[in-house]
Scaffold this motif. Sequence first.
Motif, short mmCIF file in Angstrom:
data_model
loop_
_atom_site.label_atom_id
_atom_site.label_comp_id
_atom_site.label_asym_id
_atom_site.label_seq_id
_atom_site.Cartn_x
_atom_site.Cartn_y
_atom_site.Cartn_z
N LEU A 311 0.91 -1.29 -0.04
CA LEU A 311 0.01 0.00 0.07
C LEU A 311 0.86 1.04 -0.06
CD1 LEU A 311 -2.88 -1.19 2.38
CD2 LEU A 311 -3.10 -0.58 0.08
N LEU A 312 1.87 1.30 0.79
CA LEU A 312 2.82 2.58 1.06
C LEU A 312 3.48 2.62 -0.28
CD1 LEU A 312 3.26 4.37 3.39
CD2 LEU A 312 5.30 3.26 3.63
N LYS A 313 3.53 4.17 -0.86
CA LYS A 313 4.20 4.82 -2.00
C LYS A 313 5.27 5.72 -1.49
CE LYS A 313 0.35 4.18 -4.82
NZ LYS A 313 -0.79 5.25 -5.50
N VAL A 315 7.02 9.34 -1.88
CA VAL A 315 6.50 10.51 -2.43
C VAL A 315 7.23 10.77 -3.83
CG1 VAL A 315 6.28 13.02 -1.96
CG2 VAL A 315 5.82 11.56 -0.05
N PRO A 316 6.25 10.99 -4.78
CA PRO A 316 7.06 11.41 -6.13
C PRO A 316 7.99 12.46 -5.95
CG PRO A 316 4.72 11.09 -6.40
CD PRO A 316 4.86 11.31 -5.11
N TYR A 318 9.66 15.93 -7.06
CA TYR A 318 9.03 17.09 -7.71
C TYR A 318 9.95 17.76 -8.60
CZ TYR A 318 7.81 22.12 -8.58
OH TYR A 318 7.65 23.07 -9.33
N ARG A 324 1.94 19.30 -10.43
CA ARG A 324 1.73 17.64 -10.26
C ARG A 324 0.22 17.47 -9.50
NH1 ARG A 324 6.45 16.16 -7.52
NH2 ARG A 324 7.22 15.25 -9.44
N SER A 325 -0.22 16.76 -9.89
CA SER A 325 -1.41 16.17 -8.98
C SER A 325 -1.15 15.06 -8.25
CB SER A 325 -2.51 15.99 -10.01
OG SER A 325 -2.19 14.97 -11.16
N ALA A 326 -2.23 14.73 -7.42
CA ALA A 326 -2.00 13.66 -6.45
C ALA A 326 -1.95 12.46 -7.17
CB ALA A 326 -3.10 13.62 -5.52
N ASN B 15 8.72 18.04 -2.31
CA ASN B 15 8.16 16.94 -2.77
C ASN B 15 6.85 16.63 -2.09
OD1 ASN B 15 10.41 16.29 -4.53
ND2 ASN B 15 11.17 15.00 -3.03
N GLU B 16 6.72 16.67 -0.91
CA GLU B 16 5.59 16.29 -0.24
C GLU B 16 4.30 17.82 -0.48
OE1 GLU B 16 8.59 16.24 1.06
OE2 GLU B 16 8.51 13.98 1.88
N HIS B 18 4.14 19.73 -3.01
CA HIS B 18 3.78 19.76 -4.42
C HIS B 18 2.61 18.54 -4.26
CE1 HIS B 18 6.82 22.80 -5.39
NE2 HIS B 18 5.83 23.05 -6.32
N LEU B 19 2.93 17.55 -3.65
CA LEU B 19 1.96 16.29 -3.94
C LEU B 19 0.61 16.92 -3.30
CD1 LEU B 19 1.65 13.52 -4.56
CD2 LEU B 19 2.12 13.09 -1.95
N GLY B 22 -1.34 19.77 -5.20
CA GLY B 22 -1.93 19.17 -6.40
C GLY B 22 -3.12 18.37 -5.88
N ALA B 23 -3.08 17.64 -4.73
CA ALA B 23 -4.40 16.96 -4.34
C ALA B 23 -5.49 17.88 -3.90
CB ALA B 23 -3.88 15.93 -3.27
N ARG B 25 -5.79 20.86 -4.75
CA ARG B 25 -6.10 21.53 -6.26
C ARG B 25 -7.52 20.81 -6.60
NH1 ARG B 25 -1.18 22.51 -8.02
NH2 ARG B 25 -0.72 24.15 -6.92
N GLN B 26 -7.28 19.31 -6.69
CA GLN B 26 -8.17 18.52 -7.40
C GLN B 26 -9.40 17.69 -6.36
OE1 GLN B 26 -6.15 15.81 -9.81
NE2 GLN B 26 -4.62 17.07 -10.31
N GLN B 28 -8.74 16.07 -4.04
CA GLN B 28 -8.30 14.36 -3.70
C GLN B 28 -7.61 14.48 -2.43
OE1 GLN B 28 -5.83 13.29 -7.02
NE2 GLN B 28 -7.56 13.10 -8.62
N LEU B 32 -0.38 10.67 4.86
CA LEU B 32 1.18 10.57 4.71
C LEU B 32 1.28 9.87 6.19
CD1 LEU B 32 2.22 14.30 3.94
CD2 LEU B 32 2.68 12.17 2.58
N LYS B 198 -7.28 5.55 -0.39
CA LYS B 198 -6.76 4.07 -0.45
C LYS B 198 -5.38 4.14 -1.27
CE LYS B 198 -9.76 1.85 -3.11
NZ LYS B 198 -10.81 0.75 -3.55
N ASP B 199 -5.41 4.82 -2.33
CA ASP B 199 -4.28 4.64 -3.38
C ASP B 199 -3.30 5.75 -3.23
OD1 ASP B 199 -5.56 2.37 -4.60
OD2 ASP B 199 -7.06 3.70 -5.62
N ALA B 200 -3.42 6.21 -2.30
CA ALA B 200 -2.52 7.47 -1.99
C ALA B 200 -2.01 7.59 -0.76
CB ALA B 200 -3.34 9.05 -2.14
N VAL B 201 -1.40 6.61 -0.21
CA VAL B 201 -0.87 6.45 1.04
C VAL B 201 0.79 6.58 0.73
CG1 VAL B 201 -0.44 5.08 3.02
CG2 VAL B 201 -2.71 5.02 2.00
N TYR B 202 1.19 7.58 1.43
CA TYR B 202 2.66 8.04 1.08
C TYR B 202 3.48 8.02 2.31
CZ TYR B 202 1.12 9.31 -3.44
OH TYR B 202 0.44 9.47 -4.72
#
Lengths: 326, 347
Positions: A311-313, A315-316, A318, A324-326, B15-16, B18-19, B22-23, B25-26, B28, B32, B198-202
């Motif tokens: 599950l864990l990713k 952070v992309p 930058y 960038r979007s989520a 990085n965080e 901007h992530l 971005g979320a 903004r949309q 989403q 973390l 669920k698809d965005a756990v960083y």
Amino acid sequence: MDDPVFIFGFVVVILLLVLLLLRIRVRVVPEEERLIIYRLGRFSRVAGPGPVLILQRIETVVRTIRVRDEPVSYVTQGLFIYDIPFGFTLNFWRSFDLQNTVNDRETLAKLAQFDDNEREQMITTKIREALVHCLTAAQQRRPLAPAATVIERLLPVVPGFPECDNILAGVRQELAQTLPSIGVLLNSVHPITITRLHLNQDLIAGFTRNRTAELLRQKFPNLPEDAMIQVITSIEGANPLSVSRFSVNDSPNHNIRPEIRVGSGGAEGRIRITPVQEETKAPEGPVQPMTKSNTTQKEPDERLSKGDLSLLKRVPRYIPGQQRSA
Amino acid sequence: MANNIPRYPPTYRQNEIHLIMGAARQGQSLCLMGIAGIGKSNITNFLRYALYQDQQQYLVHDPYKFLFPVIEGNAWDQKLQGLWGAMLAELDEIARDLPHPPPIDPQILQLSEDQRAFSLLRARLQWLTQNYQIMFILDDFDKVLQTAPLSLLEQLSTLRNAGNRDKLSYLIFTKKLPAVLGRGHPLQNNSKFYDLFKDAVYALEPYNREDAQQMLTFLNENAGKPLGTQDLILIREKLSGGHAGLAKIIFDSWCRTRPDPEDLVIFFAKKTAVSNECQRIYRGLHADEQEVALRLVRNQPKAEDQAIIVQLIRRGLLLDQATGEWFSPLFVEFLRSYAVEGGKYHG
């Protein structure tokens, strides 16, 4: 000309002519109905039961009234007792009886303009008026304690309680006076009864919650209040098909803990409460010297599965200039 | 003397951030996940207070306006109206200078306190999302995910509706995986709230070099520059490893007592505050991660540990499996002491 036969024949001919001219019709009205007859557009009479002559050239049957003495239920919503909203369904015997309730012709002519449905609406209004008056009087008779609970507020309208009987007696008295003004007779033999007390769903949910809490307190007298709230809200909000377990520590030594399972339906689908031995778990709270026993053991369902580990990713990274979007 | 050093560098957690932006903004949501003291609260403070003050770079040419109300999960009193009330109060606080919404129709009678609070919150959100992207920061949300009734979590998702779906989102901070925390519900199969992120756990990793340096320089400036540049570099590179909590503790300790430069790690590892912080980090790990960490410092990893080792690397804790390098040598020292002393650690 003096021949009686001739005279009789003449009269018959005249009568026939009159009948033909006025189109007189005989209508047989059953016992439980009355006819409202207008003549040349104005109220003429309330006719029936039995044979009724109607001069069709000049008279019209504008409506039929059912005068049967019968029990009817009336729903009245939007009432308040000590600021708590509720509703009643009242049942009583009544009849539409214009002739016996109204003495003067002018009033009779006014009431004859309404059909049965409109008269039912008038009855509903009269019931509401009577209830509001009687509820107001009841609240004045019995001032509320400052810290009164919802139940205490509702007691005066719960059927069977003396105050509720007083309210019904008041309603009966008022209806007996007011209903005749709209051409309705209240049957004095049969009582007015409350067939249903309507309460807001939130109130009912609150009663259910209290009952659940009482049962849980009996089973687990040491259960902390915050845990109790969690359990109850879980039960309320949970889908019984899927929520499987809720466990709380119940003793200062954490030796015993109640386990609450919500089953999947049927006879086994009820809530089961079973005290079980607690498994050792890493404690929360202030930092303490650690031992292996309080840090490495865990409940089986807390093990990290392969799915969990995917599950864990990260952070992309930058890249400047990139939106960038989520 | 006034501190001229800004708390956050222009590229703070870029990085965080901007992530997150971005979320937001949309509309989403994302989660973390980071160990204790990693700097979650600093991100919160940055978004809540510093974003519009110093960091215009993130907002330049951005057509959106953002609000980042913060809810402390640890402060939740386990009552529904407590959470709704806290969210409402935070919205009022953060948007106190904005026009107020029309009052709720008094004819609509809400019987229960939580229902009333929830209705007020929903109305306020409907109003604010007309002009703002709102991202609720749910800080330290482990306890809530673990113990709150599923109905409460689901109500969080129902705050998002057709009118504000792309304008309202959540940023959830946890120490452990949300799916594991919420296994009792279970969140993974039942929760629309969990579906939001669920698809965005960083993984929230320790600070990079620039962020750690800025933080230490800021602390040093505030304290009247008691430490030299080389000292700060040593804290950053050799001791804290970009862990905000450890860096602060080491800095304070260094200011009080100058350490022996030859034996820095041992000197600070013996400090109670340091060992307590390491213990907090350790206890914030999942039990499986704890076991693998101990086996790694004993050089006794098992073949089946590999997936968890990858997880530790992803979290920025283990830097190199081959050399056994962790983010901080102090944490390694803590693990080693714990492992060597047969399961007892006296910090």
